[in-house]
Design a protein around this motif. Structure first.
Motif, PDB file in Angstrom:
ATOM      1  N   UNK A 183      33.828  42.929  44.078  1.00  0.00           N
ATOM      2  CA  UNK A 183      32.407  42.286  43.518  1.00  0.00           C
ATOM      3  C   UNK A 183      32.477  41.764  42.161  1.00  0.00           C
ATOM      4  N   UNK A 184      32.851  42.770  41.128  1.00  0.00           N
ATOM      5  CA  UNK A 184      32.957  42.426  39.775  1.00  0.00           C
ATOM      6  C   UNK A 184      34.009  41.128  39.518  1.00  0.00           C
ATOM      7  N   UNK A 185      35.124  41.185  40.020  1.00  0.00           N
ATOM      8  CA  UNK A 185      36.017  40.145  40.028  1.00  0.00           C
ATOM      9  C   UNK A 185      35.419  38.661  40.521  1.00  0.00           C
ATOM     10  N   UNK A 186      34.656  38.549  41.376  1.00  0.00           N
ATOM     11  CA  UNK A 186      34.095  37.691  42.052  1.00  0.00           C
ATOM     12  C   UNK A 186      32.699  37.095  41.289  1.00  0.00           C
ATOM     13  N   UNK A 187      32.468  38.081  40.243  1.00  0.00           N
ATOM     14  CA  UNK A 187      31.125  37.738  39.594  1.00  0.00           C
ATOM     15  C   UNK A 187      29.911  37.937  40.079  1.00  0.00           C
ATOM     16  N   UNK A 219      34.966  53.205  36.618  1.00  0.00           N
ATOM     17  CA  UNK A 219      36.321  52.219  37.241  1.00  0.00           C
ATOM     18  C   UNK A 219      36.430  51.029  36.506  1.00  0.00           C
ATOM     19  N   UNK A 220      35.430  50.202  36.261  1.00  0.00           N
ATOM     20  CA  UNK A 220      35.494  48.891  35.645  1.00  0.00           C
ATOM     21  C   UNK A 220      36.154  49.075  34.379  1.00  0.00           C
ATOM     22  N   UNK A 221      35.425  50.109  33.666  1.00  0.00           N
ATOM     23  CA  UNK A 221      36.241  50.331  32.177  1.00  0.00           C
ATOM     24  C   UNK A 221      37.488  50.458  32.279  1.00  0.00           C
ATOM     25  N   UNK A 222      37.956  51.543  33.152  1.00  0.00           N
ATOM     26  CA  UNK A 222      39.256  51.779  32.993  1.00  0.00           C
ATOM     27  C   UNK A 222      40.372  50.880  33.525  1.00  0.00           C
ATOM     28  N   UNK A 231      39.658  47.826  32.891  1.00  0.00           N
ATOM     29  CA  UNK A 231      39.367  46.827  31.901  1.00  0.00           C
ATOM     30  C   UNK A 231      38.744  45.549  32.428  1.00  0.00           C
ATOM     31  N   UNK A 232      37.857  45.652  33.284  1.00  0.00           N
ATOM     32  CA  UNK A 232      37.137  44.562  33.895  1.00  0.00           C
ATOM     33  C   UNK A 232      35.698  44.512  33.140  1.00  0.00           C
ATOM     34  N   UNK A 233      35.422  43.467  32.546  1.00  0.00           N
ATOM     35  CA  UNK A 233      34.209  43.412  31.845  1.00  0.00           C
ATOM     36  C   UNK A 233      33.032  42.928  32.719  1.00  0.00           C
TER      37      UNK A 233
END
Ligand code: NAP
Length: 292
Positions: free
Chosen positions: A176-180, A232-235, A237-239
């Motif tokens: 979901x994070x990668x898809x924005x 998980x996102x921090x590790x 490297x997904x902002x």
């Protein structure tokens, strides 16, 4: 040299089962037989009996389960057929061939209404059908055969992803994070994550030490789902922002324990193997999946 232990694993292509299979197949001390649903349907007592008693296994690991917690509320019969009576069928066969019966269980056997983590000696009191079916499975195993090991784990993440759930929490968050997509995660529900790679090695250590009874085998420490997602996102490297919400803002069909963190009172005296802190396990998982 002693003969290798004959070990069967039921649920071998599940999220946990895949990592147990990978590890046990590589160990000389085991003669390992992975079984998946095409080989054995644990709801069918005759099939279970036939498969397990035709070879004299020393250990039978049951990692098969119906794990869709919300669906269990409606599909009560299926939940009990797999998680409780399936476990009973396996335990009966184990008693007949004098095999150690290993049942993988869950933090969801606990009510989760207190601030401290649960140890092996705490009383189970499940709040949903999934938890009730798993606790019944535990009890049926313990009542049926004199040699059993109940390994309780929680909030499982592993390379294979849960086949019953179509992935795992970390994968959902990253996707979901990668898809924005907007992300909202519960901040007042606490648990102890378990990396399947580590759980497989713990199980190996428990078999080597001849452990029976109940053991809690989550990674060390606990966190909220929000903290788990943020880490998980921090590790990786997904902002991407995550909104922190209370569980009351995310109603589900099944009631869930608010704090089902697990800790073990037994492990230190049983084995030198240690479950590492969940943050280290999460880092290793993200590396295994090439997110880092
Ligand atoms: N996932 C979690 O967060 C979590 C938390 C705590 C405890 N646990 C426990 O950990 C264990 C493993 O869970 P998991 O996450 O690895 O789940 P999973 O990926 O859904 O694996 C479950 C396995 O059980 C098999 N199975 C289901 N019904 C069956 C039947 N009637 N006969 C034979 N096999 C059957 C499935 O086969 P198919 O793929 O063919 O359906 C699948 O391989 C379970 O005991 C579960 O209760 C899981």
């Amino acid at each position: 040299m002693t003969n290798p232990l004959k070990v069967a694993l039921i649920g071998a292509n599940g999220q946990l089962g895949s990592d147990i299979a990978k590890h046990f197949a590589d160990c000389d001390r085991y003669q390992f037989t992975p079984l998946n649903r095409a080989d054995i349907d644990i709801r069918q007592e005759e099939s279970v009996h036939q498969v397990l008693t035709s070879q004299k296994f020393d250990v039978v690991i049951n990692s098969a389960a119906y794990v869709r917690v919300d669906d269990c509320e409606q599909e009560v019969e299926t939940a009990f057929a797999v998680n409780a009576f399936g476990a009973l069928h396996i335990a009966r066969a184990c008693r007949e061939i004098d095999a150690l019966c290993v049942y993988i269980s869950t933090d969801y056997v606990f009510r989760g209404d207190r601030p401290s983590p649960y140890t092996e000696s705490d009383l189970a009191d499940p709040v949903n059908i999934y938890g009730a079916s798993k606790f019944t499975g535990e009890n049926l195993v313990r009542q049926t055969t004199p040699r059993s090991l109940i390994l309780r784990i929680s909030s499982v993440f592993g390379k294979a992803g849960a086949s019953g759930k179509g992935g795992n929490f970390i994968e959902t968050i990253i996707k979901k994070a990668k898809a924005g997509d907007p992300l909202k995660v519960v901040n007042d529900m606490f648990m102890s994550p378990t990396y399947t790679y580590d759980a497989a090695r713990l199980l190996d250590a428990l078999l080597q030490s001849g452990t029976t009874g109940i053991v809690h085998g989550a990674n060390a420490g606990s966190c909220s789902w929000y903290e788990f997602a943020t880490q998980a996102l921090e590790l990786a490297h997904i902002s991407h922002p995550i909104a922190s919400i209370p569980a009351s803002a995310f109603p589900t069909k099944a009631t869930r324990p608010m704090n089902s963190a697990l800790v073990s009172d037994r492990l230190e005296s049983i084995t030198t193997f240690k479950m590492r802190p969940w943050q280290e396990a999460l880092t290793a998982y993200l590396e295994e999946k090439s997110y880092r």
